[in-house]
Write a protein that holds these residues in place. Structure first.
Motif, PDB file in Angstrom:
ATOM      1  N   GLU A   1       0.790  -1.218   0.040  1.00 27.65           N
ATOM      2  CA  GLU A   1       0.032   0.012   0.045  1.00 27.65           C
ATOM      3  C   GLU A   1       0.946   1.179  -0.045  1.00 27.65           C
ATOM      4  O   GLU A   1       0.538   2.240  -0.570  1.00 27.65           O
ATOM      5  CB  GLU A   1      -0.861  -0.061   1.364  1.00 27.65           C
ATOM      6  CG  GLU A   1      -1.990  -1.106   1.249  1.00 27.65           C
ATOM      7  CD  GLU A   1      -3.223  -1.107   2.441  1.00 27.65           C
ATOM      8  OE1 GLU A   1      -2.886  -0.110   2.988  1.00 27.65           O
ATOM      9  OE2 GLU A   1      -3.892  -1.840   2.237  1.00 27.65           O
ATOM     10  N   VAL A   2       2.210   1.268   0.706  1.00 29.38           N
ATOM     11  CA  VAL A   2       2.796   2.493   0.660  1.00 29.38           C
ATOM     12  C   VAL A   2       3.222   2.685  -0.588  1.00 29.38           C
ATOM     13  O   VAL A   2       3.555   3.813  -1.124  1.00 29.38           O
ATOM     14  CB  VAL A   2       4.015   2.309   1.912  1.00 29.38           C
ATOM     15  CG1 VAL A   2       5.035   3.223   1.695  1.00 29.38           C
ATOM     16  CG2 VAL A   2       3.444   2.110   3.187  1.00 29.38           C
ATOM     17  N   PHE A   3       3.928   1.584  -1.304  1.00 32.51           N
ATOM     18  CA  PHE A   3       4.427   1.869  -2.719  1.00 32.51           C
ATOM     19  C   PHE A   3       3.151   2.638  -3.591  1.00 32.51           C
ATOM     20  O   PHE A   3       3.608   3.277  -4.370  1.00 32.51           O
ATOM     21  CB  PHE A   3       4.804   0.312  -3.043  1.00 32.51           C
ATOM     22  CG  PHE A   3       5.209   0.300  -4.353  1.00 32.51           C
ATOM     23  CD1 PHE A   3       6.618   0.396  -4.831  1.00 32.51           C
ATOM     24  CD2 PHE A   3       4.203   0.354  -5.723  1.00 32.51           C
ATOM     25  CE1 PHE A   3       7.236   0.389  -6.196  1.00 32.51           C
ATOM     26  CE2 PHE A   3       4.829   0.226  -6.948  1.00 32.51           C
ATOM     27  CZ  PHE A   3       6.204   0.368  -7.316  1.00 32.51           C
ATOM     28  N   LEU A   4       2.121   1.814  -3.572  1.00 28.74           N
ATOM     29  CA  LEU A   4       0.972   2.463  -4.437  1.00 28.74           C
ATOM     30  C   LEU A   4       0.792   3.806  -3.994  1.00 28.74           C
ATOM     31  O   LEU A   4       0.300   4.558  -5.171  1.00 28.74           O
ATOM     32  CB  LEU A   4      -0.029   1.623  -4.375  1.00 28.74           C
ATOM     33  CG  LEU A   4      -0.086  -0.004  -4.667  1.00 28.74           C
ATOM     34  CD1 LEU A   4      -1.402  -0.727  -4.355  1.00 28.74           C
ATOM     35  CD2 LEU A   4       0.106   0.063  -6.017  1.00 28.74           C
ATOM     36  N   ALA A   5       0.852   4.301  -2.674  1.00 23.47           N
ATOM     37  CA  ALA A   5       0.392   5.597  -2.416  1.00 23.47           C
ATOM     38  C   ALA A   5       1.662   6.660  -2.467  1.00 23.47           C
ATOM     39  O   ALA A   5       1.294   7.669  -2.544  1.00 23.47           O
ATOM     40  CB  ALA A   5      -0.063   5.683  -0.785  1.00 23.47           C
ATOM     41  N   SER A   6       2.917   5.977  -2.904  1.00 23.92           N
ATOM     42  CA  SER A   6       3.987   6.749  -2.972  1.00 23.92           C
ATOM     43  C   SER A   6       4.106   7.583  -4.095  1.00 23.92           C
ATOM     44  O   SER A   6       3.465   7.383  -5.133  1.00 23.92           O
ATOM     45  CB  SER A   6       5.175   6.121  -2.964  1.00 23.92           C
ATOM     46  OG  SER A   6       5.571   5.367  -4.286  1.00 23.92           O
ATOM     47  N   PRO A   7       4.750   8.853  -4.294  1.00 23.09           N
ATOM     48  CA  PRO A   7       4.734   9.649  -5.439  1.00 23.09           C
ATOM     49  C   PRO A   7       5.624   9.062  -6.675  1.00 23.09           C
ATOM     50  O   PRO A   7       5.778   9.731  -7.628  1.00 23.09           O
ATOM     51  CB  PRO A   7       4.952  11.159  -4.965  1.00 23.09           C
ATOM     52  CG  PRO A   7       6.078  10.673  -3.870  1.00 23.09           C
ATOM     53  CD  PRO A   7       5.493   9.319  -3.211  1.00 23.09           C
TER      54      PRO A   7
END
Length: 203
Positions: free
Chosen positions: A84-90
């Motif tokens: 999820e962090v990867f998908l939310a990162s810029p």
């Protein structure tokens, strides 16, 4: 009552200077707010990259901590693009994953800035698969280091060779499965057969 500036040049000058100062102050304030927001966004992006590096390190370290034979043989898969962090990162898919025998190194760019995150592994890591490992051992020591074909060299020589074999960074694709597997290298000496554990990380 509004002041009459028609016959007072100094009053007009004061008025214009005040307006100019107010505009300048507003520009400075907006610039400061812009830099503050940009600073927070950069800080958040760095924290996200640090989290991803830490998450991968934990997955590798957990594989290295396995004690039982079934844990040794089991291969684990890790995907950055399911996090999820990867998908939310810029950063999108513009994260470069580099793995060596000692650390994971993530590199990324966002808003014309470079970001990096490095986490050291707790266990011996080799950035290639079992077939390459056995081939390297066979070339160096004459046997592949399996349970049926153990190495007969000094353990320190073997450890030094493994450390040298894993020094170069290997670039992995963050959008594909990364395999993580604990492997045992068997060594035979006058006291019997022992094993050296390592974690293989590869695609």
């Amino acid at each position: 009552m509004a002041k009459d500036f028609s016959g007072d040049d100094s009053a007009w000058a004061d008025f214009l200077i005040s307006k100019a100062a107010l505009i300048l102050a507003s520009v400075i304030l907006f610039a400061a707010l812009f830099h503050l927001v940009a600073g927070f966004e950069a800080l958040k992006a760095q924290e996200q990259l640090d989290f991803l590096a830490r998450d991968f390190k934990i997955a590798v370290d957990e594989a290295g901590a396995g004690r039982f034979q079934e844990e040794v043989q089991k291969e684990h898969s890790f995907r950055f693009d399911e996090n999820e962090v990867f998908l939310a990162s810029p950063f999108g898919e513009n994260i470069e994953v580099c793995v060596s025998g000692e650390y994971v190194h993530l590199k990324a760019r966002y808003d014309e800035k470079s970001f990096r995150a490095v986490r050291p592994f707790a266990f011996r890591v080799l950035p290639f698969n079992e077939s390459i490992l056995r081939g390297k051992l066979n070339t160096k020591f004459g046997t592949e280091g399996s349970e049926g074909s153990p190495l007969t060299a000094e353990i320190q020589e073997i450890k030094t060779f493994l450390q040298a074999s894993g020094t170069e960074e290997v670039v992995l694709n963050a959008g594909e499965n990364i395999s993580i597997k604990k492997e045992l290298i068997y060594v035979k000496d006058s006291e019997g057969v022992s094993a050296i554990g390592c974690v293989l990380v590869y695609q």
